[in-house]
Design a protein around this motif. Structure first.
Motif, PDB file in Angstrom:
ATOM      1  N   CYS A  61      38.136 -45.422  65.501  1.00 51.32           N
ATOM      2  CA  CYS A  61      39.148 -46.096  64.698  1.00 51.32           C
ATOM      3  C   CYS A  61      39.258 -47.570  65.052  1.00 51.32           C
ATOM      4  CB  CYS A  61      40.498 -45.408  64.867  1.00 51.32           C
ATOM      5  SG  CYS A  61      41.031 -45.339  66.594  1.00 51.32           S
ATOM      6  N   LEU A  62      40.084 -48.271  64.283  1.00 51.13           N
ATOM      7  CA  LEU A  62      40.208 -49.720  64.394  1.00 51.13           C
ATOM      8  C   LEU A  62      40.728 -50.154  65.760  1.00 51.13           C
ATOM      9  CD1 LEU A  62      40.024 -52.488  63.016  1.00 51.13           C
ATOM     10  CD2 LEU A  62      42.328 -52.092  62.110  1.00 51.13           C
ATOM     11  N   GLY A  63      41.722 -49.453  66.297  1.00 53.52           N
ATOM     12  CA  GLY A  63      42.269 -49.843  67.584  1.00 53.52           C
ATOM     13  C   GLY A  63      41.227 -49.862  68.676  1.00 53.52           C
ATOM     14  N   GLU A  64      40.324 -48.893  68.650  1.00 52.43           N
ATOM     15  CA  GLU A  64      39.253 -48.855  69.642  1.00 52.43           C
ATOM     16  C   GLU A  64      38.283 -50.016  69.445  1.00 52.43           C
ATOM     17  OE1 GLU A  64      39.146 -44.011  70.322  1.00 52.43           O
ATOM     18  OE2 GLU A  64      37.865 -44.920  68.794  1.00 52.43           O
ATOM     19  N   ALA A  65      37.976 -50.328  68.189  1.00 54.41           N
ATOM     20  CA  ALA A  65      37.089 -51.460  67.915  1.00 54.41           C
ATOM     21  C   ALA A  65      37.705 -52.769  68.403  1.00 54.41           C
ATOM     22  CB  ALA A  65      36.794 -51.535  66.422  1.00 54.41           C
ATOM     23  N   LEU A  66      39.001 -52.935  68.190  1.00 55.64           N
ATOM     24  CA  LEU A  66      39.679 -54.157  68.626  1.00 55.64           C
ATOM     25  C   LEU A  66      39.678 -54.276  70.147  1.00 55.64           C
ATOM     26  CD1 LEU A  66      42.653 -54.220  66.113  1.00 55.64           C
ATOM     27  CD2 LEU A  66      40.759 -55.860  66.225  1.00 55.64           C
ATOM     28  N   ALA A  67      39.772 -53.155  70.860  1.00 56.31           N
ATOM     29  CA  ALA A  67      39.723 -53.205  72.314  1.00 56.31           C
ATOM     30  C   ALA A  67      38.394 -53.774  72.799  1.00 56.31           C
ATOM     31  CB  ALA A  67      39.952 -51.809  72.891  1.00 56.31           C
ATOM     32  N   ILE A  68      37.320 -53.450  72.096  1.00 53.28           N
ATOM     33  CA  ILE A  68      36.005 -53.986  72.463  1.00 53.28           C
ATOM     34  C   ILE A  68      35.957 -55.489  72.218  1.00 53.28           C
ATOM     35  CG2 ILE A  68      33.558 -53.958  71.806  1.00 53.28           C
ATOM     36  CD1 ILE A  68      33.869 -50.930  71.390  1.00 53.28           C
ATOM     37  N   ARG A  69      36.484 -55.932  71.082  1.00 55.06           N
ATOM     38  CA  ARG A  69      36.506 -57.372  70.804  1.00 55.06           C
ATOM     39  C   ARG A  69      37.406 -58.110  71.791  1.00 55.06           C
ATOM     40  NH1 ARG A  69      32.544 -56.776  68.826  1.00 55.06           N
ATOM     41  NH2 ARG A  69      31.889 -57.006  66.649  1.00 55.06           N
ATOM     42  N   ASP A  70      38.545 -57.521  72.127  1.00 55.94           N
ATOM     43  CA  ASP A  70      39.459 -58.172  73.066  1.00 55.94           C
ATOM     44  C   ASP A  70      38.833 -58.329  74.447  1.00 55.94           C
ATOM     45  OD1 ASP A  70      41.346 -58.340  71.082  1.00 55.94           O
ATOM     46  OD2 ASP A  70      42.516 -56.613  71.762  1.00 55.94           O
ATOM     47  N   HIS A  84      41.748 -46.966  57.658  1.00 49.75           N
ATOM     48  CA  HIS A  84      42.898 -46.132  57.329  1.00 49.75           C
ATOM     49  C   HIS A  84      43.920 -46.856  56.465  1.00 49.75           C
ATOM     50  CE1 HIS A  84      41.889 -42.729  60.012  1.00 49.75           C
ATOM     51  NE2 HIS A  84      41.275 -43.665  60.717  1.00 49.75           N
ATOM     52  N   ALA A  85      43.646 -48.109  56.134  1.00 46.20           N
ATOM     53  CA  ALA A  85      44.544 -48.890  55.281  1.00 46.20           C
ATOM     54  C   ALA A  85      43.717 -49.966  54.594  1.00 46.20           C
ATOM     55  CB  ALA A  85      45.673 -49.518  56.095  1.00 46.20           C
ATOM     56  N   PRO A  86      44.093 -50.390  53.378  1.00 47.16           N
ATOM     57  CA  PRO A  86      43.274 -51.366  52.646  1.00 47.16           C
ATOM     58  C   PRO A  86      43.132 -52.698  53.358  1.00 47.16           C
ATOM     59  CG  PRO A  86      45.339 -50.915  51.484  1.00 47.16           C
ATOM     60  CD  PRO A  86      45.217 -49.881  52.545  1.00 47.16           C
ATOM     61  N   GLU A  87      44.181 -53.118  54.082  1.00 41.20           N
ATOM     62  CA  GLU A  87      44.102 -54.413  54.762  1.00 41.20           C
ATOM     63  C   GLU A  87      43.111 -54.414  55.925  1.00 41.20           C
ATOM     64  OE1 GLU A  87      47.969 -52.333  56.145  1.00 41.20           O
ATOM     65  OE2 GLU A  87      46.828 -52.623  54.286  1.00 41.20           O
ATOM     66  N   ASP A  88      42.705 -53.220  56.360  1.00 41.62           N
ATOM     67  CA  ASP A  88      41.740 -53.153  57.456  1.00 41.62           C
ATOM     68  C   ASP A  88      40.355 -53.639  57.044  1.00 41.62           C
ATOM     69  OD1 ASP A  88      43.786 -52.057  58.914  1.00 41.62           O
ATOM     70  OD2 ASP A  88      43.055 -49.986  58.782  1.00 41.62           O
ATOM     71  N   ILE A  89      40.074 -53.623  55.753  1.00 42.96           N
ATOM     72  CA  ILE A  89      38.738 -54.012  55.300  1.00 42.96           C
ATOM     73  C   ILE A  89      38.470 -55.479  55.594  1.00 42.96           C
ATOM     74  CG2 ILE A  89      37.317 -54.361  53.235  1.00 42.96           C
ATOM     75  CD1 ILE A  89      38.425 -51.740  52.182  1.00 42.96           C
ATOM     76  N   GLU A  90      39.445 -56.329  55.323  1.00 42.53           N
ATOM     77  CA  GLU A  90      39.268 -57.754  55.608  1.00 42.53           C
ATOM     78  C   GLU A  90      39.103 -57.985  57.101  1.00 42.53           C
ATOM     79  OE1 GLU A  90      41.546 -62.040  54.924  1.00 42.53           O
ATOM     80  OE2 GLU A  90      42.224 -60.244  53.853  1.00 42.53           O
ATOM     81  N   LEU A  91      39.849 -57.256  57.918  1.00 47.34           N
ATOM     82  CA  LEU A  91      39.731 -57.398  59.364  1.00 47.34           C
ATOM     83  C   LEU A  91      38.341 -56.976  59.842  1.00 47.34           C
ATOM     84  CD1 LEU A  91      41.073 -58.075  62.038  1.00 47.34           C
ATOM     85  CD2 LEU A  91      42.013 -55.758  62.097  1.00 47.34           C
ATOM     86  N   CYS A  92      37.814 -55.916  59.267  1.00 47.72           N
ATOM     87  CA  CYS A  92      36.455 -55.492  59.616  1.00 47.72           C
ATOM     88  C   CYS A  92      35.431 -56.580  59.290  1.00 47.72           C
ATOM     89  CB  CYS A  92      36.091 -54.208  58.869  1.00 47.72           C
ATOM     90  SG  CYS A  92      36.939 -52.733  59.462  1.00 47.72           S
ATOM     91  N   ALA A  93      35.595 -57.211  58.139  1.00 47.17           N
ATOM     92  CA  ALA A  93      34.673 -58.279  57.743  1.00 47.17           C
ATOM     93  C   ALA A  93      34.730 -59.442  58.720  1.00 47.17           C
ATOM     94  CB  ALA A  93      35.003 -58.741  56.324  1.00 47.17           C
ATOM     95  N   ARG A  94      35.934 -59.782  59.163  1.00 45.73           N
ATOM     96  CA  ARG A  94      36.086 -60.909  60.089  1.00 45.73           C
ATOM     97  C   ARG A  94      35.533 -60.583  61.470  1.00 45.73           C
ATOM     98  NH1 ARG A  94      41.536 -61.161  58.461  1.00 45.73           N
ATOM     99  NH2 ARG A  94      42.145 -60.651  60.609  1.00 45.73           N
TER     100      ARG A  94
END
Length: 358
Positions: A61-70, A84-94
């Motif tokens: 999930c996204l939280g785990e991916a963000l931990a790697i970036r952090d 899990h939410a539409p706004e996550d798509i833009e975050l994935c792209a960034r």
């Protein structure tokens, strides 16, 4: 002073297990699966330890991916449950995250944004959890073309239901369905291989494999232990003996008085229990070790303690560290006694137990 219950993490063994996975997968590349807090080993230390070897990570999930970036790591991160939410798509792209799209509503979210992340499509070949059916792929690809998102598609993934059983015909059946379903798009990459698939002779792993439990030394195969597959244990769960005593024949030990001592026995109490994530259902005769000698549990596991029979380790004393699993006793052995799998044991160790990285 805190108690010395600890999970020792051998990062060298982790790297060696990853390199074995890469060898078995070749010519496919291996993305390191570090979901569920690195299978209980700590997602950041695990990802950092593999940073020079793994070209890609995989998480749930996204939280785990963000931990790697952090943590400052820049490799692509595949998100196996997608967004899990539409706004996550833009975050994935960034952020360079690669979601796996498995449902129509996720594709609808992609159509509603101008963001164009790199992504994968999941194909349901028989697991029947997530994914598009093979007959739905042509319509899906037409939609991706229509919304201008096709260029971001990396490829297709599926997941095996029975790869842990090398005698099951289902893995070959799923592979055939996957090959047939994705054949119209040979330019796209494919990924099928969980840990178990690395050990199936002749099993194609296509472009990317996804080793998970094998990185941490647990066996992905029914009837095999990690060491039998050439894997090295990464976590050693240890806790101190906090008392020893002799219990007399006919006396009982622990809750429910379910264990009756047959003859005078020297026993010890170990400062670990189900409050630390040790399985409550690991009962009498589950192996442990002290000073390199194998011993056994007796009676019920409590929240903070468990009892061991020290007959095979007469030199053991208060303060000695007991290995619940690790180098002498395999985590797969303990899992078998508890009626579960090593995945559950490793991911179940609670935050009360500090991790000691070496």
């Amino acid at each position: 002073m805190p108690r010395s219950t600890v999970a020792r993490i051998d990062l060298k063994a982790l790297r060696e297990n990853y390199r074995l996975a890469s060898e078995l997968a070749s010519p496919a590349l291996a993305m390191a699966v570090v979901k569920a807090d690195g299978y209980g080993h700590g997602i950041v230390p695990v990802a950092q330890a593999l940073a020079n070897d793994a070209p890609k990570y995989a998480v749930a999930c996204l939280g785990e991916a963000l931990a790697i970036r952090d943590a400052g790591l820049r490799q692509p991160v595949v998100m196996l449950q997608g967004v899990h939410a539409p706004e996550d798509i833009e975050l994935c792209a960034r952020q360079g995250f690669e979601p796996v799209l498995h449902s129509r509503h996720q594709v609808d979210w992609l159509a509603q944004t101008e963001a164009r992340p790199t992504f994968w499509v999941k194909v349901n070949t028989g697991m029947n959890r997530l994914g598009f059916l093979p007959g739905e792929l042509s319509e899906l690809m037409a939609k991706l073309d229509a919304i201008g998102a096709r260029s971001g598609l990396q490829g297709f993934v599926t997941h095996f239901a029975c790869a842990d059983d090398r005698d099951s015909p289902m893995t070959a059946e799923q592979t055939a369905r996957f090959e047939q379903a994705t054949a119209p798009w040979p330019e796209l990459m494919r990924s099928v291989g969980n840990s178990a698939a690395h050990f199936i002779p002749g099993q194609p792993l296509f472009d990317w494999s996804r080793p998970g439990i094998m990185l941490y030394g647990g066996s992905p195969l029914v009837g095999k232990t990690g060491p039998e597959l050439g894997l090295k244990p990464v976590m050693s769960l240890e806790a101190p003996l906090i008392t020893t005593r002799t219990v007399r024949a006919g006396e009982t030990v622990g809750y429910g008085a379910g264990f009756v001592v047959e003859h005078d026995t020297r026993m010890g109490m170990v400062a670990v229990g189900y409050g630390d994530g040790y399985p409550r259902h690991a009962g009498t005769d589950t192996p442990a070790a002290v000073n390199g000698r194998r011993i056994r549990l007796i009676g019920r596991v409590s929240m903070d303690m468990l009892a061991v029979d020290l007959s095979n380790a007469p030199e053991a004393r208060e303060g000695d560290q007991v290995e619940l699993w690790g180098q002498t006793v395999g985590v797969d052995e303990v899992a078998r006694c508890a009626g579960t799998i090593s995945y559950e044991l490793l991911t179940g160790i609670t935050a009360r137990v500090p991790r000691d990285y070496r």
